[in-house]
Design an enzyme around this catalytic site. Structure first.
Site, mmCIF file in Angstrom:
data_model
loop_
_atom_site.group_PDB
_atom_site.id
_atom_site.type_symbol
_atom_site.label_atom_id
_atom_site.label_comp_id
_atom_site.label_asym_id
_atom_site.label_seq_id
_atom_site.Cartn_x
_atom_site.Cartn_y
_atom_site.Cartn_z
ATOM 1 C CG HIS A 124 48.930 36.176 42.180
ATOM 2 N ND1 HIS A 124 48.271 35.382 41.244
ATOM 3 C CD2 HIS A 124 50.181 35.679 42.275
ATOM 4 C CE1 HIS A 124 49.108 34.463 40.801
ATOM 5 N NE2 HIS A 124 50.268 34.624 41.406
ATOM 6 C CG ASN A 130 40.262 36.079 49.112
ATOM 7 O OD1 ASN A 130 40.929 36.731 49.916
ATOM 8 N ND2 ASN A 130 40.698 34.942 48.585
ATOM 9 C CG MET A 142 39.808 31.037 38.040
ATOM 10 S SD MET A 142 41.364 31.345 38.874
ATOM 11 C CE MET A 142 42.358 30.078 38.093
ATOM 12 N NE ARG A 143 35.996 34.095 31.946
ATOM 13 C CZ ARG A 143 35.990 33.146 31.014
ATOM 14 N NH1 ARG A 143 36.370 33.424 29.791
ATOM 15 N NH2 ARG A 143 35.596 31.934 31.303
ATOM 16 C CG LEU A 144 44.302 37.517 31.134
ATOM 17 C CD1 LEU A 144 45.143 37.529 29.858
ATOM 18 C CD2 LEU A 144 45.028 38.256 32.253
ATOM 19 C CB ILE A 145 40.136 42.534 33.166
ATOM 20 C CG1 ILE A 145 39.774 41.924 34.531
ATOM 21 C CG2 ILE A 145 39.242 43.726 32.847
ATOM 22 C CD1 ILE A 145 38.346 41.426 34.663
ATOM 23 C CE LYS A 178 38.568 38.082 27.948
ATOM 24 N NZ LYS A 178 39.846 38.026 28.670
HETATM 25 C C1 GRF Z 1 42.892 33.155 46.116
HETATM 26 O O1 GRF Z 1 43.997 32.401 46.550
HETATM 27 C C2 GRF Z 1 43.341 34.336 45.340
HETATM 28 O O2 GRF Z 1 44.595 34.814 45.741
HETATM 29 C C3 GRF Z 1 43.438 33.810 43.929
HETATM 30 O O3 GRF Z 1 42.378 32.902 43.825
HETATM 31 C C4 GRF Z 1 42.060 32.384 45.099
HETATM 32 C C5 GRF Z 1 40.581 32.599 45.308
HETATM 33 O O4 GRF Z 1 40.105 31.924 46.430
HETATM 34 N N1 GRF Z 1 43.383 34.880 42.961
HETATM 35 P P1 GRF Z 1 38.606 32.152 46.926
HETATM 36 O O5 GRF Z 1 37.677 31.800 45.758
HETATM 37 O O6 GRF Z 1 38.461 33.586 47.326
HETATM 38 O O7 GRF Z 1 38.429 31.218 48.064
#
Ligand code: GRF
Length: 195
Positions: free
Chosen positions: A109, A14, A90-93, A65
């Protein structure tokens, strides 16, 4: 031009979609910084290819944190960042960044929230045998994938689809939707005022 920070923990596809949209001119912004909480993650190499600075850190080397978020905040302020884009972070803000960037943090998401929040949303959707799933872009609050929804798009899941096929459909939507949503948020100047 609006300055963004992209927060990521893993692959960074992304991030790459956003950086490419900027290069192509379909998104008028600049990624000032990539923030990565897993040193060595693939996103670092992708950022390097685009010549974008990366702030990588080990959360465990900080006492709390609040401590590492204060460190990040300083770098964001130094770089003049206006909007934080979570892309597989992968972490809550925590409260430190939420307060400093109120209404200016968004996340993507891989489900139609409020269905299937949290980890492995694609696996959750497949296990539930839903026929329609999708992608949600939303503002970030203190909860897990709970903030106000900005935009959503659907995908269809067929019973014959493999996990890889569903992932592919989700990613194709994500890579188009996220840059477009960021573009329109920046265009209508609603950042910070929409909530
Ligand atoms: C994506 O599917 C996004 O929706 C989720 O984590 C994934 C990240 O993928 N939050 P990438 O690291 O951008 O390839």
């Amino acid at each position: 031009m609006s300055k963004l920070a992209v927060f990521a923990s893993g692959s960074g596809s992304n991030f790459e979609a956003i950086a490419s949209a900027i290069e192509k001119g379909s998104l008028d912004a600049e990624i000032a910084l990539v923030v990565c909480d897993r040193p060595g993650a693939k996103v670092e190499k992708r950022a390097e290819r685009f010549g974008i600075p990366v702030l990588s850190f080990y959360p465990k080397s900080y006492d709390s944190k609040a401590e590492f978020e204060n460190f990040i905040l300083q770098q964001l302020n130094d770089a003049g960042v206006e909007l934080i884009i979570l892309a597989g972070y992968m972490r809550l803000i925590g409260p430190t960044l939420l307060r400093a960037f109120e209404g200016r943090i968004i996340n993507i998401h891989p489900s139609l929230l409020p269905s299937f929040p949290g980890k492995d949303a694609i696996g959750q959707a497949m296990k539930a045998k839903v026929k329609i799933s999708g992608v949600t872009v939303h503002y970030v609050d203190e909860g897990m994938d709970t903030g106000p929804i900005i935009d959503q798009e659907t995908i269809r899941i067929s019973t014959k689809d493999t996990r890889e096929e569903v992932e592919g459909k989700i990613q194709a939507v994500e890579h188009r939707l996220y840059p477009a949503v960021i573009h329109s948020l920046l265009q209508d100047k609603s950042i910070g005022t929409r909530r």
